[in-house]
Scaffold this motif. Structure first.
Motif, PDB file in Angstrom:
ATOM      1  N   UNK A   1       0.761  -1.191  -0.084  1.00 43.61           N
ATOM      2  CA  UNK A   1       0.025   0.134   0.053  1.00 43.61           C
ATOM      3  C   UNK A   1       0.681   1.311  -0.213  1.00 43.61           C
ATOM      4  N   UNK A   2       1.980   1.169   0.744  1.00 44.80           N
ATOM      5  CA  UNK A   2       2.778   2.399   0.728  1.00 44.80           C
ATOM      6  C   UNK A   2       3.694   2.540  -0.730  1.00 44.80           C
ATOM      7  N   UNK A   3       3.799   1.443  -1.329  1.00 44.38           N
ATOM      8  CA  UNK A   3       4.596   1.540  -2.614  1.00 44.38           C
ATOM      9  C   UNK A   3       3.224   2.169  -3.759  1.00 44.38           C
ATOM     10  N   UNK A   4       2.026   1.767  -3.274  1.00 42.60           N
ATOM     11  CA  UNK A   4       1.063   2.281  -4.471  1.00 42.60           C
ATOM     12  C   UNK A   4       1.153   3.912  -4.035  1.00 42.60           C
TER      13      UNK A   4
ATOM     14  N   UNK B   1       2.835   0.750  -9.415  1.00 41.53           N
ATOM     15  CA  UNK B   1       1.657   0.610  -8.611  1.00 41.53           C
ATOM     16  C   UNK B   1       0.771  -0.420  -9.032  1.00 41.53           C
ATOM     17  N   UNK B   2       0.998  -1.142 -10.376  1.00 47.04           N
ATOM     18  CA  UNK B   2       0.464  -2.209 -10.777  1.00 47.04           C
ATOM     19  C   UNK B   2       0.551  -3.358  -9.945  1.00 47.04           C
ATOM     20  N   UNK B   3       1.981  -3.758  -9.809  1.00 45.31           N
ATOM     21  CA  UNK B   3       2.551  -4.736  -9.280  1.00 45.31           C
ATOM     22  C   UNK B   3       2.130  -4.706  -7.631  1.00 45.31           C
ATOM     23  N   UNK B   4       2.286  -3.511  -7.102  1.00 45.72           N
ATOM     24  CA  UNK B   4       1.851  -3.389  -5.652  1.00 45.72           C
ATOM     25  C   UNK B   4       0.541  -3.633  -5.535  1.00 45.72           C
ATOM     26  N   UNK B   5      -0.463  -3.202  -6.303  1.00 51.90           N
ATOM     27  CA  UNK B   5      -1.761  -3.549  -6.140  1.00 51.90           C
ATOM     28  C   UNK B   5      -2.084  -4.981  -6.304  1.00 51.90           C
TER      29      UNK B   5
END
Length: 103
Positions: A56-59, A73-77
């Motif tokens: 979530x922090x990476x997103x 954002x895609x991979x973190x989601x």
């Protein structure tokens, strides 16, 4: 972001399956003070929750960076979806097991 839905569906399904299997294999112990069955250990859940927090922090960081961080954002989601599936699958199976023991 107009991303395909299937990676999220696969991550959620895998997370639910693995979390459910983990919930089935956990040993339950009865708490002496309240007579309620509880899982014996929760160290794995802490690591999964920490990974969910990191995803979530990476997103959020990717949203602050802008369009250049679209893949981050895609991979973190996808990672967050899988972690949420793990936690939810484990919780549902444990709740069913405890409900069966109490009821």
């Amino acid at each position: 972001m107009k991303q395909p839905v299937w990676p999220f569906s696969v991550a959620l399904a895998l997370g639910l399956a693995i979390g459910g299997a983990r919930g089935l294999t956990l040993k339950l112990r009865v708490d002496r003070s309240s007579k309620v069955p509880r899982p014996a250990g929760s160290r794995n859940s802490i690591w999964i929750a920490a990974l969910l927090l990191a995803a979530a922090a990476a997103d959020i960081a990717g949203a602050a960076i802008g369009p250049d961080a679209k893949s981050l954002r895609f991979y973190s989601a996808v990672c967050a979806t899988g972690c949420a599936g793990l936690l939810f699958g484990r919780a549902i199976v444990l709740a069913m097991r405890v409900w069966r023991l109490i009821g």
